[in-house]
Design a protein around this motif. Structure first.
Motif, PDB file in Angstrom:
ATOM      1  N   GLY A  96      19.684  47.474  32.351  1.00 33.21           N
ATOM      2  CA  GLY A  96      20.103  46.531  33.204  1.00 33.21           C
ATOM      3  C   GLY A  96      21.003  46.989  34.384  1.00 33.21           C
ATOM      4  N   ALA A  97      21.778  47.964  34.200  1.00 34.99           N
ATOM      5  CA  ALA A  97      22.479  48.529  35.571  1.00 34.99           C
ATOM      6  C   ALA A  97      21.597  49.044  36.153  1.00 34.99           C
ATOM      7  CB  ALA A  97      23.624  49.491  34.860  1.00 34.99           C
ATOM      8  N   GLY A  98      20.535  50.137  35.558  1.00 32.76           N
ATOM      9  CA  GLY A  98      19.682  50.794  36.125  1.00 32.76           C
ATOM     10  C   GLY A  98      18.753  50.013  36.984  1.00 32.76           C
ATOM     11  N   ARG A  99      18.219  48.714  36.566  1.00 30.28           N
ATOM     12  CA  ARG A  99      17.346  48.194  37.175  1.00 30.28           C
ATOM     13  C   ARG A  99      18.055  47.524  38.376  1.00 30.28           C
ATOM     14  NH1 ARG A  99      12.552  48.075  37.891  1.00 30.28           N
ATOM     15  NH2 ARG A  99      11.880  46.075  38.157  1.00 30.28           N
ATOM     16  N   LEU A 100      19.260  47.070  38.248  1.00 32.47           N
ATOM     17  CA  LEU A 100      20.190  46.661  39.381  1.00 32.47           C
ATOM     18  C   LEU A 100      19.874  47.673  40.483  1.00 32.47           C
ATOM     19  CD1 LEU A 100      22.100  44.428  40.768  1.00 32.47           C
ATOM     20  CD2 LEU A 100      23.868  45.870  39.510  1.00 32.47           C
ATOM     21  N   ARG A 101      20.336  48.898  40.340  1.00 33.20           N
ATOM     22  CA  ARG A 101      20.072  50.057  41.145  1.00 33.20           C
ATOM     23  C   ARG A 101      18.738  49.915  41.673  1.00 33.20           C
ATOM     24  NH1 ARG A 101      18.248  55.435  40.610  1.00 33.20           N
ATOM     25  NH2 ARG A 101      18.970  56.656  42.724  1.00 33.20           N
ATOM     26  N   GLU A 102      17.669  49.922  41.279  1.00 33.22           N
ATOM     27  CA  GLU A 102      16.249  50.231  41.567  1.00 33.22           C
ATOM     28  C   GLU A 102      15.918  48.888  42.424  1.00 33.22           C
ATOM     29  OE1 GLU A 102      15.099  52.684  37.733  1.00 33.22           O
ATOM     30  OE2 GLU A 102      14.268  50.628  37.708  1.00 33.22           O
ATOM     31  N   LEU A 103      16.472  47.651  42.119  1.00 30.94           N
ATOM     32  CA  LEU A 103      16.064  46.615  43.012  1.00 30.94           C
ATOM     33  C   LEU A 103      16.888  46.094  43.886  1.00 30.94           C
ATOM     34  CD1 LEU A 103      15.019  44.264  39.865  1.00 30.94           C
ATOM     35  CD2 LEU A 103      13.426  45.574  41.133  1.00 30.94           C
ATOM     36  N   ARG A 104      18.196  46.337  43.779  1.00 33.58           N
ATOM     37  CA  ARG A 104      19.048  45.800  44.825  1.00 33.58           C
ATOM     38  C   ARG A 104      19.887  47.073  45.700  1.00 33.58           C
ATOM     39  NH1 ARG A 104      17.033  41.139  45.908  1.00 33.58           N
ATOM     40  NH2 ARG A 104      17.166  39.630  44.079  1.00 33.58           N
ATOM     41  N   ASP A 105      20.071  48.273  44.944  1.00 39.83           N
ATOM     42  CA  ASP A 105      20.607  49.286  45.423  1.00 39.83           C
ATOM     43  C   ASP A 105      22.129  48.710  45.974  1.00 39.83           C
ATOM     44  OD1 ASP A 105      21.185  51.935  45.921  1.00 39.83           O
ATOM     45  OD2 ASP A 105      20.138  52.149  47.820  1.00 39.83           O
ATOM     46  N   PRO A 106      22.923  48.173  45.277  1.00 34.99           N
ATOM     47  CA  PRO A 106      24.172  47.671  45.788  1.00 34.99           C
ATOM     48  C   PRO A 106      25.158  48.675  46.194  1.00 34.99           C
ATOM     49  CG  PRO A 106      24.151  47.796  43.370  1.00 34.99           C
ATOM     50  CD  PRO A 106      22.981  48.180  43.743  1.00 34.99           C
ATOM     51  N   GLN A 107      25.694  48.673  47.281  1.00 33.03           N
ATOM     52  CA  GLN A 107      26.590  49.558  47.759  1.00 33.03           C
ATOM     53  C   GLN A 107      28.159  49.219  47.932  1.00 33.03           C
ATOM     54  OE1 GLN A 107      25.618  52.703  48.815  1.00 33.03           O
ATOM     55  NE2 GLN A 107      23.707  51.976  47.864  1.00 33.03           N
ATOM     56  N   SER A 108      28.503  48.144  47.357  1.00 32.48           N
ATOM     57  CA  SER A 108      29.912  47.444  47.695  1.00 32.48           C
ATOM     58  C   SER A 108      30.868  48.206  46.773  1.00 32.48           C
ATOM     59  CB  SER A 108      29.972  46.129  47.250  1.00 32.48           C
ATOM     60  OG  SER A 108      31.338  45.432  47.391  1.00 32.48           O
ATOM     61  N   VAL A 109      32.167  48.043  47.071  1.00 32.40           N
ATOM     62  CA  VAL A 109      33.150  48.984  46.189  1.00 32.40           C
ATOM     63  C   VAL A 109      33.267  48.240  45.161  1.00 32.40           C
ATOM     64  CG1 VAL A 109      35.500  49.563  46.338  1.00 32.40           C
ATOM     65  CG2 VAL A 109      34.099  49.722  48.493  1.00 32.40           C
ATOM     66  N   VAL A 110      33.212  47.054  44.829  1.00 31.21           N
ATOM     67  CA  VAL A 110      33.321  46.157  43.564  1.00 31.21           C
ATOM     68  C   VAL A 110      32.220  46.281  42.627  1.00 31.21           C
ATOM     69  CG1 VAL A 110      35.072  44.484  44.573  1.00 31.21           C
ATOM     70  CG2 VAL A 110      32.640  44.059  44.709  1.00 31.21           C
ATOM     71  N   VAL A 111      31.312  46.832  43.120  1.00 29.69           N
ATOM     72  CA  VAL A 111      30.224  46.985  42.062  1.00 29.69           C
ATOM     73  C   VAL A 111      30.388  47.631  40.829  1.00 29.69           C
ATOM     74  CG1 VAL A 111      27.866  48.061  41.658  1.00 29.69           C
ATOM     75  CG2 VAL A 111      28.411  46.964  43.916  1.00 29.69           C
ATOM     76  N   PRO A 112      31.124  48.796  40.683  1.00 28.27           N
ATOM     77  CA  PRO A 112      31.409  49.189  39.372  1.00 28.27           C
ATOM     78  C   PRO A 112      32.365  48.358  38.501  1.00 28.27           C
ATOM     79  CG  PRO A 112      31.870  50.873  41.106  1.00 28.27           C
ATOM     80  CD  PRO A 112      31.398  49.555  41.784  1.00 28.27           C
ATOM     81  N   PHE A 131      33.700  54.995  36.712  1.00 34.61           N
ATOM     82  CA  PHE A 131      32.618  55.205  37.483  1.00 34.61           C
ATOM     83  C   PHE A 131      32.645  56.651  38.287  1.00 34.61           C
ATOM     84  CE2 PHE A 131      29.223  51.773  37.327  1.00 34.61           C
ATOM     85  CZ  PHE A 131      29.940  51.101  36.011  1.00 34.61           C
ATOM     86  N   ALA A 132      34.019  56.601  38.744  1.00 33.54           N
ATOM     87  CA  ALA A 132      34.404  57.811  39.769  1.00 33.54           C
ATOM     88  C   ALA A 132      34.067  59.186  38.978  1.00 33.54           C
ATOM     89  CB  ALA A 132      35.640  57.634  40.495  1.00 33.54           C
ATOM     90  N   LEU A 133      34.473  59.203  37.779  1.00 34.12           N
ATOM     91  CA  LEU A 133      34.550  60.303  37.032  1.00 34.12           C
ATOM     92  C   LEU A 133      33.161  60.671  36.499  1.00 34.12           C
ATOM     93  CD1 LEU A 133      37.654  59.852  34.693  1.00 34.12           C
ATOM     94  CD2 LEU A 133      37.466  61.562  36.541  1.00 34.12           C
ATOM     95  N   VAL A 134      32.507  59.850  36.390  1.00 31.54           N
ATOM     96  CA  VAL A 134      31.187  59.941  35.793  1.00 31.54           C
ATOM     97  C   VAL A 134      30.256  60.406  37.150  1.00 31.54           C
ATOM     98  CG1 VAL A 134      28.814  58.838  34.909  1.00 31.54           C
ATOM     99  CG2 VAL A 134      31.052  58.290  33.848  1.00 31.54           C
ATOM    100  N   ARG A 135      30.531  59.473  38.305  1.00 31.80           N
ATOM    101  CA  ARG A 135      29.731  60.363  39.409  1.00 31.80           C
ATOM    102  C   ARG A 135      30.357  61.686  39.786  1.00 31.80           C
ATOM    103  NH1 ARG A 135      27.239  57.802  43.649  1.00 31.80           N
ATOM    104  NH2 ARG A 135      27.861  55.777  42.906  1.00 31.80           N
ATOM    105  N   ARG A 136      31.293  61.996  39.401  1.00 32.50           N
ATOM    106  CA  ARG A 136      31.943  63.387  39.933  1.00 32.50           C
ATOM    107  C   ARG A 136      31.175  64.211  38.872  1.00 32.50           C
ATOM    108  NH1 ARG A 136      36.237  66.443  42.102  1.00 32.50           N
ATOM    109  NH2 ARG A 136      36.468  64.513  43.420  1.00 32.50           N
TER     110      ARG A 136
END
Length: 189
Positions: free
Chosen positions: A88-104, A155-160
């Motif tokens: 579900g999280a991956g589909r959200l990225r693929e369909l909407r590509d959210p960029q807001s700070v509150v997305v995580p 999320f920041a640690l995983v992104r790092r």
């Protein structure tokens, strides 16, 4: 995971083992306000948001399988709910590509709700004896709120951890060039 390099696959494998060991050995032992954090849905959702739906689902299966094996509980239940959260999280990225700070925070809360309610529902459907009461509901809601609060640093640690190995997304490269004064797709024609 066909498009993932060996470097990102190795980083995902290390992250999978690390999050399960950290959750079972340390995080689940720390109780704050009557609940403890659950890092597994947060990390699965973060991988889904960064790597896509198929990678998120496969990572969710691996995390759930290791988690069930580590706690010697019914195999497959945690894997199934983590597959749903990662996909579900991956589909959200693929369909909407959210960029807001509150997305995580939002994605972390939804992933935690999916995994906790889904795990409880699967246990109930399989007839496994589990106490159902308002206390359980209160603990589930407290876990969702607590996970939403800690979602941004997780999320920041995983992104790092995954960032250096992830390929640059062409959609983001195009958007960044357009917003920083680069040529827009319309001006090239």
């Amino acid at each position: 995971m066909a498009g993932l390099s060996p470097q990102i696959a190795l980083r995902l494998a290390v992250l999978c083992v690390g999050v399960v060991v950290l959750q079972v050995a340390a995080v689940s032992q720390v109780v704050i306000f009557g609940t403890s954090a659950d890092l597994t849905p947060l990390v699965v959702a973060a991988v889904g948001l960064m790597c896509g739906s198929i990678s998120g689902a496969i990572f969710g299966f691996c995390v759930g399988f290791l988690f069930d094996a580590a706690l010697v509980q019914t195999m497959g239940l945690t894997s199934f709910v983590c597959i749903v959260a990662g996909y579900g999280a991956g589909r959200l990225r693929e369909l909407r590509d959210p960029q807001s700070v509150v997305v995580p925070m939002i994605v972390g809360a939804v992933a935690t709700a999916i995994t906790t309610f889904g795990y409880g529902l699967l246990n109930f459907m399989l007839g496994i004896d589990a106490p159902v009461s308002f206390l359980l509901l209160r603990v589930i809601v407290a876990t969702i709120v607590f996970n939403a609060i800690i979602a941004i640093p997780v999320f920041a640690l995983v992104r790092r951890w995954l960032g250096p190995a992830l390929p640059e997304d062409p959609r983001r490269r195009r958007r960044r060039a357009y917003t920083t004064g680069g040529l827009s797709p319309l001006s090239r024609a």
